[in-house]
Motif scaffolding. Structure first.
Motif, PDB file in Angstrom:
ATOM      1  N   ARG A  79      -4.416  -1.208  -5.781  1.00 40.68           N
ATOM      2  CA  ARG A  79      -5.026  -0.161  -4.688  1.00 40.68           C
ATOM      3  C   ARG A  79      -6.275  -0.854  -4.187  1.00 40.68           C
ATOM      4  O   ARG A  79      -6.611  -0.587  -3.173  1.00 40.68           O
ATOM      5  N   ARG A  80      -7.169  -0.694  -5.378  1.00 39.75           N
ATOM      6  CA  ARG A  80      -8.581  -1.308  -4.891  1.00 39.75           C
ATOM      7  C   ARG A  80      -8.649  -2.546  -4.312  1.00 39.75           C
ATOM      8  O   ARG A  80      -9.380  -2.404  -3.109  1.00 39.75           O
TER       9      ARG A  80
ATOM     10  N   VAL B 144      -7.197  -1.364  -0.647  1.00 38.31           N
ATOM     11  CA  VAL B 144      -7.880  -0.318   0.176  1.00 38.31           C
ATOM     12  C   VAL B 144      -9.476  -0.475   0.053  1.00 38.31           C
ATOM     13  O   VAL B 144      -9.997  -0.314   1.325  1.00 38.31           O
ATOM     14  N   GLN B 145     -10.055  -0.923  -0.890  1.00 35.47           N
ATOM     15  CA  GLN B 145     -11.393  -1.217  -0.893  1.00 35.47           C
ATOM     16  C   GLN B 145     -11.815  -2.386  -0.463  1.00 35.47           C
ATOM     17  O   GLN B 145     -12.813  -2.713   0.103  1.00 35.47           O
ATOM     18  N   ASP B 146     -11.286  -3.497  -1.043  1.00 35.43           N
ATOM     19  CA  ASP B 146     -11.489  -5.110  -0.819  1.00 35.43           C
ATOM     20  C   ASP B 146     -10.940  -5.622   0.091  1.00 35.43           C
ATOM     21  O   ASP B 146     -10.453  -6.798  -0.313  1.00 35.43           O
ATOM     22  N   TYR B 147     -10.411  -4.941   0.976  1.00 36.11           N
ATOM     23  CA  TYR B 147      -9.305  -5.519   2.001  1.00 36.11           C
ATOM     24  C   TYR B 147      -9.642  -6.800   2.671  1.00 36.11           C
ATOM     25  O   TYR B 147      -8.917  -7.654   3.085  1.00 36.11           O
TER      26      TYR B 147
ATOM     27  N   SER C 138      -7.373   8.833 -13.134  1.00 33.91           N
ATOM     28  CA  SER C 138      -7.467   7.456 -12.350  1.00 33.91           C
ATOM     29  C   SER C 138      -5.913   7.427 -11.937  1.00 33.91           C
ATOM     30  O   SER C 138      -4.951   7.975 -12.281  1.00 33.91           O
TER      31      SER C 138
ATOM     32  N   HIS D   5       0.791  -1.361  -0.130  1.00 39.51           N
ATOM     33  CA  HIS D   5       0.055   0.123   0.021  1.00 39.51           C
ATOM     34  C   HIS D   5       0.842   1.384  -0.107  1.00 39.51           C
ATOM     35  O   HIS D   5       0.689   2.252  -0.674  1.00 39.51           O
TER      36      HIS D   5
ATOM     37  N   GLU E 267       1.109   4.396  -2.795  1.00 37.76           N
ATOM     38  CA  GLU E 267       0.798   5.671  -2.395  1.00 37.76           C
ATOM     39  C   GLU E 267       1.929   6.511  -2.859  1.00 37.76           C
ATOM     40  O   GLU E 267       1.780   7.689  -3.132  1.00 37.76           O
TER      41      GLU E 267
ATOM     42  N   TRP F  78      -8.656  -9.356   0.738  1.00 39.51           N
ATOM     43  CA  TRP F  78      -7.039  -9.758   0.413  1.00 39.51           C
ATOM     44  C   TRP F  78      -6.512 -10.967   0.888  1.00 39.51           C
ATOM     45  O   TRP F  78      -6.825 -11.311   2.129  1.00 39.51           O
TER      46      TRP F  78
END
Length: 141
Positions: free
Chosen positions: A98-99, A102-105, A69, A45, A49, A108
């Motif tokens: 990233r998705r 960060v969003q579908d952690y 994007s 991550h 970033e 993971w």
């Protein structure tokens, strides 16, 4: 004249050696534990970033076209030859993580060693050096 926030770029590039060292350590010592999985997730991550933050500062400072994007950030700075062409594909694949991170952690796969854990230290180090060279080439000093 351009206003490139070199201070912020330098601060962010300064994180790369720590991220690279962490990923190298994880590669060498991977045991599939939750702690290693969470450390890997955070290191990847931070890699994402860092690349996108630096790219955004370059895009803003050099008045490049606007990014739509995270992937576009990489595409734009690649097109401006900020880094060698050989980094384009791995950096694009990195920011595509990233998705999931960060969003579908919740999905993971923390107990698996991700392929980028082995690849990213060299890629990030090359990215750092390339950005520093680009800044010198474009701005001097």
């Amino acid at each position: 004249m351009y206003y490139v926030n070199r201070e912020q770029i330098t601060i962010r590039l300064g994180v790369i050696p720590e991220v690279a060292e962490t990923l190298q350590w994880l590669q060498s010592n991977w045991d599939g534990s939750l702690i290693h999985g969470m450390a890997q997730e955070r290191a990847l991550h931070l890699a994402i970033e860092t690349v996108t933050d630096v790219g955004s500062y370059l895009i803003d400072g050099f008045i490049m076209r606007d990014a739509a994007s995270y992937e576009d950030i990489v595409t734009i700075i690649a097109g401006e030859q900020v880094f060698p062409e050989s980094l384009s594909e791995p950096l694009l694949e990195l920011v595509k993580l990233r998705r999931p991170i960060v969003q579908d952690y919740f999905d993971w796969q923390r107990h698996e060693l991700h392929a980028f854990t082995a690849e990213m230290p060299d890629i990030l180090t090359t990215f750092k050096q390339a950005v520093e060279s680009y800044l010198l080439r474009e701005l001097g000093e």
